[in-house]
Design a protein around this motif. Structure first.
Motif, mmCIF file in Angstrom:
data_model
loop_
_atom_site.group_PDB
_atom_site.id
_atom_site.type_symbol
_atom_site.label_atom_id
_atom_site.label_comp_id
_atom_site.label_asym_id
_atom_site.label_seq_id
_atom_site.Cartn_x
_atom_site.Cartn_y
_atom_site.Cartn_z
ATOM 1 N N MET A 15 1.016 -1.034 -0.071
ATOM 2 C CA MET A 15 -0.077 0.043 0.114
ATOM 3 C C MET A 15 0.886 1.539 0.001
ATOM 4 S SD MET A 15 -2.964 1.337 -0.253
ATOM 5 C CE MET A 15 -4.052 -0.162 0.068
ATOM 6 N N THR A 16 1.886 1.193 0.785
ATOM 7 C CA THR A 16 2.862 2.500 0.584
ATOM 8 C C THR A 16 3.305 2.799 -0.615
ATOM 9 O OG1 THR A 16 3.645 1.901 2.866
ATOM 10 C CG2 THR A 16 5.033 3.377 1.469
ATOM 11 N N ASP A 17 3.786 1.692 -1.648
ATOM 12 C CA ASP A 17 3.919 1.916 -3.040
ATOM 13 C C ASP A 17 3.222 2.496 -3.937
ATOM 14 O OD1 ASP A 17 6.814 1.018 -2.425
ATOM 15 O OD2 ASP A 17 6.073 -1.047 -3.122
ATOM 16 N N LEU A 18 1.863 2.258 -3.494
ATOM 17 C CA LEU A 18 0.739 2.698 -4.310
ATOM 18 C C LEU A 18 0.522 4.032 -3.830
ATOM 19 C CD1 LEU A 18 -2.055 -0.176 -4.293
ATOM 20 C CD2 LEU A 18 -0.795 0.506 -6.121
ATOM 21 N N VAL A 19 0.584 4.474 -2.365
ATOM 22 C CA VAL A 19 0.426 5.803 -1.957
ATOM 23 C C VAL A 19 1.444 6.677 -2.784
ATOM 24 C CG1 VAL A 19 0.036 7.571 -0.046
ATOM 25 C CG2 VAL A 19 -0.756 5.011 -0.138
ATOM 26 N N LEU A 20 2.634 6.377 -2.730
ATOM 27 C CA LEU A 20 3.836 7.181 -3.312
ATOM 28 C C LEU A 20 3.658 7.151 -4.720
ATOM 29 C CD1 LEU A 20 6.850 5.436 -1.427
ATOM 30 C CD2 LEU A 20 5.998 7.585 -1.142
ATOM 31 N N SER A 21 2.980 6.058 -5.296
ATOM 32 C CA SER A 21 2.797 6.364 -6.986
ATOM 33 C C SER A 21 1.810 7.444 -7.108
ATOM 34 C CB SER A 21 2.384 4.932 -7.270
ATOM 35 O OG SER A 21 1.874 5.150 -8.815
ATOM 36 N N GLU A 22 0.714 7.336 -6.000
ATOM 37 C CA GLU A 22 -0.388 8.309 -6.382
ATOM 38 C C GLU A 22 0.236 9.873 -6.118
ATOM 39 O OE1 GLU A 22 -3.321 8.033 -7.389
ATOM 40 O OE2 GLU A 22 -3.466 6.048 -7.630
ATOM 41 N N TRP A 23 1.005 9.922 -5.147
ATOM 42 C CA TRP A 23 1.662 11.232 -4.737
ATOM 43 C C TRP A 23 2.454 11.742 -5.941
ATOM 44 C CZ3 TRP A 23 2.075 15.616 -2.722
ATOM 45 C CH2 TRP A 23 3.149 16.363 -2.877
ATOM 46 N N ILE A 24 3.195 10.685 -6.662
ATOM 47 C CA ILE A 24 4.157 11.101 -7.844
ATOM 48 C C ILE A 24 3.122 11.677 -9.152
ATOM 49 C CG2 ILE A 24 5.396 10.465 -9.773
ATOM 50 C CD1 ILE A 24 6.686 8.424 -7.761
ATOM 51 N N LYS A 25 1.968 11.129 -9.214
ATOM 52 C CA LYS A 25 0.877 11.318 -10.246
ATOM 53 C C LYS A 25 0.331 12.770 -9.715
ATOM 54 C CE LYS A 25 -1.338 7.571 -10.176
ATOM 55 N NZ LYS A 25 -2.243 6.595 -10.514
ATOM 56 N N PHE A 26 0.293 12.906 -8.486
ATOM 57 C CA PHE A 26 -0.685 14.163 -7.918
ATOM 58 C C PHE A 26 0.472 15.423 -8.119
ATOM 59 C CE2 PHE A 26 -1.325 17.373 -4.603
ATOM 60 C CZ PHE A 26 -2.726 17.327 -4.804
ATOM 61 N N LYS A 27 1.701 15.339 -7.681
ATOM 62 C CA LYS A 27 2.468 16.536 -7.654
ATOM 63 C C LYS A 27 2.825 16.738 -9.270
ATOM 64 C CE LYS A 27 6.929 14.118 -7.056
ATOM 65 N NZ LYS A 27 8.295 13.917 -6.338
ATOM 66 N N THR B 142 -9.743 -1.697 -5.850
ATOM 67 C CA THR B 142 -10.042 -1.423 -4.430
ATOM 68 C C THR B 142 -8.741 -0.693 -3.502
ATOM 69 O OG1 THR B 142 -11.900 -2.968 -4.317
ATOM 70 C CG2 THR B 142 -10.742 -2.191 -2.075
ATOM 71 N N ASN B 143 -7.857 -1.540 -4.041
ATOM 72 C CA ASN B 143 -6.379 -0.956 -3.557
ATOM 73 C C ASN B 143 -6.120 0.586 -4.062
ATOM 74 O OD1 ASN B 143 -6.085 -3.247 -1.958
ATOM 75 N ND2 ASN B 143 -4.462 -4.107 -3.066
ATOM 76 N N MET B 144 -6.216 0.589 -5.267
ATOM 77 C CA MET B 144 -6.060 2.006 -5.999
ATOM 78 C C MET B 144 -6.916 2.995 -5.338
ATOM 79 S SD MET B 144 -6.462 3.100 -10.021
ATOM 80 C CE MET B 144 -5.254 1.854 -10.506
ATOM 81 N N VAL B 145 -8.065 2.742 -5.118
ATOM 82 C CA VAL B 145 -8.924 3.839 -4.551
ATOM 83 C C VAL B 145 -8.629 4.287 -3.227
ATOM 84 C CG1 VAL B 145 -11.412 4.249 -3.293
ATOM 85 C CG2 VAL B 145 -11.175 3.253 -6.008
ATOM 86 N N ALA B 146 -8.256 3.083 -2.215
ATOM 87 C CA ALA B 146 -7.672 3.360 -0.855
ATOM 88 C C ALA B 146 -6.494 4.060 -0.836
ATOM 89 C CB ALA B 146 -7.471 1.909 -0.257
ATOM 90 N N ALA B 147 -5.477 3.950 -1.825
ATOM 91 C CA ALA B 147 -4.395 4.632 -1.896
ATOM 92 C C ALA B 147 -4.822 6.109 -2.328
ATOM 93 C CB ALA B 147 -3.471 3.969 -3.132
ATOM 94 N N LYS B 148 -5.627 6.232 -3.372
ATOM 95 C CA LYS B 148 -6.060 7.771 -3.486
ATOM 96 C C LYS B 148 -6.638 8.378 -2.311
ATOM 97 C CE LYS B 148 -7.007 6.891 -8.692
ATOM 98 N NZ LYS B 148 -5.870 7.834 -9.007
ATOM 99 N N ALA B 149 -7.674 7.575 -1.596
ATOM 100 C CA ALA B 149 -8.052 8.114 -0.333
ATOM 101 C C ALA B 149 -6.964 8.647 0.626
ATOM 102 C CB ALA B 149 -9.213 7.043 0.083
ATOM 103 N N ILE B 150 -6.075 7.839 0.727
ATOM 104 C CA ILE B 150 -4.994 7.949 1.905
ATOM 105 C C ILE B 150 -4.212 9.268 1.318
ATOM 106 C CG2 ILE B 150 -2.929 7.370 2.708
ATOM 107 C CD1 ILE B 150 -3.937 4.593 2.650
ATOM 108 N N LEU B 151 -3.817 9.395 -0.110
ATOM 109 C CA LEU B 151 -3.370 10.757 -0.531
ATOM 110 C C LEU B 151 -3.950 11.917 -0.490
ATOM 111 C CD1 LEU B 151 -0.856 12.023 -2.068
ATOM 112 C CD2 LEU B 151 -2.647 11.624 -4.242
ATOM 113 N N VAL B 152 -5.388 11.831 -0.666
ATOM 114 C CA VAL B 152 -6.109 13.045 -0.754
ATOM 115 C C VAL B 152 -6.355 13.482 0.810
ATOM 116 C CG1 VAL B 152 -8.573 13.820 -0.864
ATOM 117 C CG2 VAL B 152 -7.583 12.333 -2.834
ATOM 118 N N GLY B 153 -6.503 12.300 1.722
ATOM 119 C CA GLY B 153 -6.564 12.800 3.224
ATOM 120 C C GLY B 153 -5.346 13.315 3.804
ATOM 121 N N LEU B 154 -4.165 12.926 3.259
ATOM 122 C CA LEU B 154 -3.000 13.609 3.617
ATOM 123 C C LEU B 154 -2.495 15.030 3.130
ATOM 124 C CD1 LEU B 154 -0.487 10.514 3.468
ATOM 125 C CD2 LEU B 154 -1.541 11.641 5.735
ATOM 126 N N VAL B 155 -3.044 15.000 1.963
ATOM 127 C CA VAL B 155 -2.988 16.474 1.119
ATOM 128 C C VAL B 155 -3.986 17.433 1.925
ATOM 129 C CG1 VAL B 155 -3.493 17.784 -0.948
ATOM 130 C CG2 VAL B 155 -2.298 15.683 -1.034
#
Length: 253
Positions: free
Chosen positions: A1-13, A99-112
Motif C-alpha cells: 500500500m505504501t508503494d501505491l500511495v507513493l505512486s499516487e503522490w507522484i501523479k498528484f505532484k 479497491t487498493n487503488m481507491v484506498a491509495a487515492k483516499a490516503i493521498l487525498v486525506g494527507l493532502v
C-alpha cells in the motif's frame, strides 16, 4: 500500500492544476481573513472594547468555507484527472486491484487535505491573533472555542477533499465532477434545505461539517457530531464511487 500511495503522490505532484488550486484555496482564504480583520476593525474598532469572542473567532474561520469548495475540486481531480488524460488505463493495468487503488487515492487525498488544512489554520490563527492583539482584542489558544475552531477547520478541509474524491469517482468525468463539487456546497444543499425539515437539513454533509466552526456551538448538532456526520458522508461517497469504479468499463469512459 505504501508503494501505491507513493505512486499516487507522484501523479498528484506532476499535475500543475493541483498546485494551482491548492495555492488559490490558500490565497482566497487569506484574502477573506484579511477582509474580515479590516471589517472587524472598521465596524467595531475602539468603540466596542468588550466585543464578544464570537466576532474575533470569526476572523480565524471566515475563509475556510471558500477554501473547502476548492478542496472538493482538488479531491475530484485526483481521480477525474486520470480519466481525462486516459492515464487511468496504464494505472489499472499495473494495479488491477481497483479497491487498493481507491484506498491509495483516499490516503493521498486525506494527507493532502490534512496538510492544507493545517497550513490554512496556522496562517489564519497567526495573522488574526497578531492583528487583533495589536488592536486590543486578544485571542488565546487556551480558550476552548478557539482551539476547537482551529482543529475543526483542519478536519473540515480534510473531509471536504475526501468528499470530492468520492464525487469524482461517481461522476467519472472531470467537468461533471467539478460542477457537482462546486454546486453541492453552494447551491444543492441550500436548495434542499428549503424543502427538508430542519432536523434532516442539518445532517446534510457541508451543513454538518460547518458545525465544527460555529461559535457558540450549535446545541442541535454539536461540533464533533457534525464532524462524524460529514465523515460518514465522505466515506459513503467514496465507497459508492469506488464500487462504481470497480465495475466500470474504462475502455468506454
Amino acid at each position: 500500500m505504501t508503494d501505491l500511495v507513493l505512486s499516487e503522490w507522484i501523479k498528484f505532484k506532476s499535475l500543475r492544476g493541483s498546485w494551482v488550486r491548492l495555492a488559490f484555496a490558500i490565497a482566497i482564504n487569506l484574502a477573506i481573513v484579511a477582509f474580515g480583520l479590516w471589517f472587524f476593525n472598521r465596524s467595531i474598532g475602539d468603540s466596542e472594547p468588550d466585543t464578544g469572542l464570537t466576532n474575533r473567532i470569526g476572523t480565524i474561520s471566515g475563509g475556510v468555507s471558500m477554501a473547502v469548495i476548492l478542496m472538493v475540486v482538488v479531491g475530484v481531480i485526483v481521480y477525474s484527472g486520470e480519466i481525462k488524460s486516459r492515464s487511468i488505463i496504464p494505472s489499472v493495468t499495473v494495479v488491477p486491484n481497483r479497491t487498493n487503488m481507491v484506498a491509495a487515492k483516499a490516503i493521498l487525498v486525506g494527507l493532502v487535505g490534512l496538510a492544507t488544512g493545517v497550513l490554512l489554520m496556522v496562517l489564519n490563527t497567526g495573522i488574526s491573533m497578531l492583528v487583533l492583539d495589536l488592536e486590543g482584542f486578544p485571542l488565546s489558544l487556551d480558550d476552548t472555542d478557539v482551539a476547537r475552531v482551529i482543529v475543526g477547520g483542519v478536519v473540515f478541509v480534510t473531509l471536504s477533499a475526501l468528499f470530492g474524491l468520492g464525487i469524482g469517482l461517481m461522476a467519472n468525468s472531470q467537468t461533471l465532477g467539478i460542477t457537482i463539487g462546486i454546486l453541492w456546497p453552494t447551491a444543492i444543499e441550500s436548495s434542499a434545505q428549503a424543502f427538508l425539515p430542519d432536523w434532516i437539513g442539518r445532517f446534510l454533509p457541508f451543513e454538518a461539517g460547518s458545525a465544527m466552526l460555529e461559535v457558540p456551538a450549535n446545541p442541535d448538532l454539536p461540533p464533533w457530531e457534525g464532524a462524524a456526520v460529514f465523515l460518514l458522508w465522505a466515506a459513503l461517497v467514496i465507497v459508492v464511487g469506488g464500487s462504481m469504479f470497480s465495475k466500470r468499463d474504462l475502455g468506454s469512459s
